[in-house]
Design a protein around this motif. Structure first.
Motif, PDB file in Angstrom:
ATOM      1  N   ILE A 170      -8.802  -2.451   3.626  1.00  0.00           N
ATOM      2  CA  ILE A 170      -8.515  -1.901   2.305  1.00  0.00           C
ATOM      3  C   ILE A 170      -9.072  -2.882   1.287  1.00  0.00           C
ATOM      4  O   ILE A 170      -8.836  -4.085   1.380  1.00  0.00           O
ATOM      5  CB  ILE A 170      -6.998  -1.722   2.079  1.00  0.00           C
TER       6      ILE A 170
ATOM      7  N   ARG B 138      -2.747   4.155   3.631  1.00  0.00           N
ATOM      8  CA  ARG B 138      -2.835   3.727   5.034  1.00  0.00           C
ATOM      9  C   ARG B 138      -3.128   4.912   5.952  1.00  0.00           C
ATOM     10  O   ARG B 138      -4.030   4.850   6.791  1.00  0.00           O
ATOM     11  CB  ARG B 138      -1.525   3.041   5.431  1.00  0.00           C
ATOM     12  N   THR B 139      -2.404   6.009   5.775  1.00  0.00           N
ATOM     13  CA  THR B 139      -2.596   7.190   6.604  1.00  0.00           C
ATOM     14  C   THR B 139      -4.009   7.738   6.453  1.00  0.00           C
ATOM     15  O   THR B 139      -4.681   8.028   7.445  1.00  0.00           O
ATOM     16  CB  THR B 139      -1.571   8.286   6.224  1.00  0.00           C
TER      17      THR B 139
ATOM     18  N   LYS C  80     -12.415  -2.816  12.540  1.00  0.00           N
ATOM     19  CA  LYS C  80     -11.152  -2.966  11.812  1.00  0.00           C
ATOM     20  C   LYS C  80     -11.266  -2.240  10.480  1.00  0.00           C
ATOM     21  O   LYS C  80     -12.278  -2.327   9.789  1.00  0.00           O
ATOM     22  CB  LYS C  80     -10.821  -4.435  11.571  1.00  0.00           C
ATOM     23  N   ARG C  81     -10.203  -1.572  10.108  1.00  0.00           N
ATOM     24  CA  ARG C  81     -10.160  -0.874   8.822  1.00  0.00           C
ATOM     25  C   ARG C  81      -9.652  -1.838   7.760  1.00  0.00           C
ATOM     26  O   ARG C  81      -8.643  -2.508   7.948  1.00  0.00           O
ATOM     27  CB  ARG C  81      -9.298   0.364   8.932  1.00  0.00           C
TER      28      ARG C  81
ATOM     29  N   TYR D 175     -11.860   1.692   0.990  1.00  0.00           N
ATOM     30  CA  TYR D 175     -11.791   1.126   2.330  1.00  0.00           C
ATOM     31  C   TYR D 175     -13.171   0.956   2.936  1.00  0.00           C
ATOM     32  O   TYR D 175     -14.161   1.517   2.453  1.00  0.00           O
ATOM     33  CB  TYR D 175     -10.904   1.985   3.240  1.00  0.00           C
TER      34      TYR D 175
ATOM     35  N   LEU E  85      -6.600   5.421   8.188  1.00  0.00           N
ATOM     36  CA  LEU E  85      -6.499   5.464   9.648  1.00  0.00           C
ATOM     37  C   LEU E  85      -7.016   6.771  10.227  1.00  0.00           C
ATOM     38  O   LEU E  85      -7.471   6.814  11.373  1.00  0.00           O
ATOM     39  CB  LEU E  85      -5.052   5.218  10.084  1.00  0.00           C
TER      40      LEU E  85
ATOM     41  N   GLN F   9      -6.220  -5.827   2.210  1.00  0.00           N
ATOM     42  CA  GLN F   9      -5.461  -5.844   3.460  1.00  0.00           C
ATOM     43  C   GLN F   9      -6.371  -5.416   4.603  1.00  0.00           C
ATOM     44  O   GLN F   9      -7.253  -4.584   4.424  1.00  0.00           O
ATOM     45  CB  GLN F   9      -4.268  -4.897   3.360  1.00  0.00           C
TER      46      GLN F   9
ATOM     47  N   LEU G  58      -6.079  -3.623   8.168  1.00  0.00           N
ATOM     48  CA  LEU G  58      -5.133  -2.850   8.982  1.00  0.00           C
ATOM     49  C   LEU G  58      -5.350  -3.186  10.448  1.00  0.00           C
ATOM     50  O   LEU G  58      -6.477  -3.186  10.933  1.00  0.00           O
ATOM     51  CB  LEU G  58      -5.324  -1.355   8.750  1.00  0.00           C
ATOM     52  N   GLU G  59      -4.282  -3.464  11.128  1.00  0.00           N
ATOM     53  CA  GLU G  59      -4.357  -3.800  12.549  1.00  0.00           C
ATOM     54  C   GLU G  59      -3.817  -2.653  13.362  1.00  0.00           C
ATOM     55  O   GLU G  59      -2.978  -1.926  12.981  1.00  0.00           O
ATOM     56  CB  GLU G  59      -3.552  -5.068  12.848  1.00  0.00           C
TER      57      GLU G  59
ATOM     58  N   LEU H 181       0.836  -1.199   0.000  1.00  0.00           N
ATOM     59  CA  LEU H 181       0.000   0.000   0.000  1.00  0.00           C
ATOM     60  C   LEU H 181       0.865   1.241   0.000  1.00  0.00           C
ATOM     61  O   LEU H 181       1.841   1.314   0.749  1.00  0.00           O
ATOM     62  CB  LEU H 181      -0.869   0.041   1.262  1.00  0.00           C
TER      63      LEU H 181
END
Length: 94
Positions: free
Chosen positions: A81, A32-33, A78-79, A72, A36, A91, A93-94, A27
């Motif tokens: 992707i 990711r940023t 949980k987020r 997303y 989140l 994916q 994200l944890e 990614l």
């Protein structure tokens, strides 16, 4: 014979690397940023969210600005992707 064995080993390594690369998605950091940082409500879902499988139809998928290859969702806090065209999980994200 030694040269043949080395050639086979090299081929197996190349094939193995290709298979791994297909399962791994890198990614961009901004994806990711962005995900989140979003204040998106979570959808409760009783089943499992699995990489490689589409999210259920009850899950709202949100686009990521300037990232047409990624979207997303937020499932069970949980987020996730996903591919925006297929809604397949890329994916978690944890």
């Amino acid at each position: 014979m030694k040269k043949f064995a080395m050639t086979i080993a090299a081929l197996l390594t190349a094939v193995g690397s290709s298979a791994i690369a297909q399962d791994t998605v890198v990614l961009p950091g901004e994806v990711r940023t962005y995900v989140l940082e979003q204040n998106t409500p979570s959808v409760q879902y009783e089943g499992d969210i699995v990489v490689g499988q589409p999210v259920p139809d009850v899950v709202q998928v949100y686009p990521i600005p300037e990232q047409p290859d990624f979207a997303y969702a937020v499932v069970n806090e949980k987020r996730v992707i996903v591919n925006p065209k297929t809604h397949t999980v890329v994916q978690v994200l944890e």
